[in-house]
Design a protein around this motif. Structure first.
Motif, short mmCIF file in Angstrom:
data_model
loop_
_atom_site.label_atom_id
_atom_site.label_comp_id
_atom_site.label_asym_id
_atom_site.label_seq_id
_atom_site.Cartn_x
_atom_site.Cartn_y
_atom_site.Cartn_z
N MET A 1 79.52 55.79 41.71
CA MET A 1 78.60 55.52 42.81
C MET A 1 77.32 55.89 42.27
N THR A 2 77.19 56.94 41.67
CA THR A 2 75.86 57.79 41.20
C THR A 2 75.30 56.65 40.17
N GLU A 3 76.15 56.13 39.28
CA GLU A 3 75.87 55.13 38.04
C GLU A 3 75.32 54.09 38.70
N GLU A 4 75.83 53.48 39.74
CA GLU A 4 75.37 52.36 40.26
C GLU A 4 73.99 52.56 40.73
N LEU A 5 73.57 53.77 41.74
CA LEU A 5 72.49 53.96 41.99
C LEU A 5 71.39 54.43 41.14
N ARG A 6 71.82 55.07 39.83
CA ARG A 6 70.91 55.23 38.90
C ARG A 6 70.55 53.91 38.29
N ALA A 7 71.48 52.64 37.99
CA ALA A 7 71.16 51.70 37.59
C ALA A 7 69.90 50.94 38.49
N LEU A 8 70.46 51.02 39.81
CA LEU A 8 69.18 50.55 40.84
C LEU A 8 68.00 51.05 40.84
N MET A 9 67.93 52.39 40.61
CA MET A 9 66.59 52.69 40.47
C MET A 9 65.81 52.36 39.14
N ALA A 10 66.63 52.29 37.97
CA ALA A 10 66.08 51.83 36.74
C ALA A 10 65.60 50.34 36.96
N GLU A 11 66.14 49.66 37.97
CA GLU A 11 66.05 48.32 38.09
C GLU A 11 64.63 48.06 38.83
N ARG A 12 64.67 48.93 40.03
CA ARG A 12 63.61 48.62 41.16
C ARG A 12 62.38 49.50 41.01
N LEU A 13 62.43 50.80 40.24
CA LEU A 13 61.72 51.81 40.31
C LEU A 13 60.92 51.65 38.64
N SER A 14 61.70 51.40 38.07
CA SER A 14 61.57 51.54 36.42
C SER A 14 61.45 52.68 36.00
N VAL A 15 62.55 53.63 36.62
CA VAL A 15 62.64 55.01 36.10
C VAL A 15 63.90 55.10 35.41
N GLU A 41 71.39 65.27 48.77
CA GLU A 41 72.58 65.69 49.16
C GLU A 41 73.84 65.02 48.10
N LEU A 42 73.42 63.99 47.66
CA LEU A 42 74.58 63.32 46.81
C LEU A 42 74.57 63.97 45.71
N ILE A 43 73.81 64.47 45.08
CA ILE A 43 73.64 65.39 43.82
C ILE A 43 74.44 66.81 44.25
N ALA A 44 74.34 67.51 45.46
CA ALA A 44 75.03 68.47 45.82
C ALA A 44 76.57 68.07 46.02
N PRO A 60 84.24 62.01 52.68
CA PRO A 60 83.64 61.10 51.73
C PRO A 60 82.53 60.07 52.66
N ALA A 61 82.70 60.20 53.83
CA ALA A 61 81.61 59.13 54.45
C ALA A 61 80.14 59.96 54.35
N GLN A 62 80.03 61.20 54.14
CA GLN A 62 78.76 61.92 53.98
C GLN A 62 78.31 61.24 52.68
N ALA A 63 79.01 61.09 51.49
CA ALA A 63 78.42 60.85 50.29
C ALA A 63 78.12 59.17 50.60
N THR A 64 79.10 58.41 51.30
CA THR A 64 78.67 57.04 51.31
C THR A 64 77.48 56.92 52.31
N ARG A 65 77.12 57.77 53.37
CA ARG A 65 75.98 57.28 54.22
C ARG A 65 74.71 57.59 53.16
N ALA A 66 74.77 58.70 52.13
CA ALA A 66 73.59 59.05 51.55
C ALA A 66 73.37 57.88 50.43
N ALA A 67 74.49 57.49 50.08
CA ALA A 67 74.34 56.31 49.12
C ALA A 67 73.68 55.14 49.69
N ASN A 68 74.14 55.04 51.06
CA ASN A 68 73.42 53.81 51.62
C ASN A 68 72.25 53.67 52.13
#
Length: 115
Positions: A1-15, A41-44, A60-68
């Protein structure tokens, strides 16, 4: 889940970063406040979800909410918007400086006066 978000941040924010926590740190204030909170929250939660016994006790819903929350805030950002804004500011700065130089030149010519 975090890898997908990291890739999305790289695409959208150029980070670009090797891990999600580093990407969040580099993004800083580029992320809206709710997304930064959700990222913390997700990092923790990540180490807890990696441990089998702690994962059973973690919602697990807490992590899903944070990711969403992060996904939704990044979906609203246009890729390359920062670069376009930077180019516009550079063009405005060049135009302003050219205007100042031309104005100074005209003022100098008026000051010297026709001889």
């Amino acid at each position: 889940m975090t890898e997908e978000l990291r890739a999305l941040m790289a695409e959208r924010l150029s980070v670009r970063a090797r891990s999600f926590p580093k990407a969040v740190r580099k993004a800083g204030r580029l992320l809206p406040a709710p997304a930064r909170t959700a990222a913390r929250e997700l990092i923790a939660l990540e180490p807890r979800l990696a441990h089998p016994k702690l994962a059973a006790r973690t919602d697990p819903a807490q992590a899903t909410r944070a990711a969403n929350v992060i996904r939704n805030s990044l979906a609203r950002r246009r890729p390359g918007a920062r670069a376009g804004q930077r180019r516009s500011l550079l063009a405005a700065e060049i135009g302003f400086r050219a205007l100042v130089v031309i104005g100074a030149g005209i003022a100098f010519v008026q000051w010297i006066g026709p001889t």
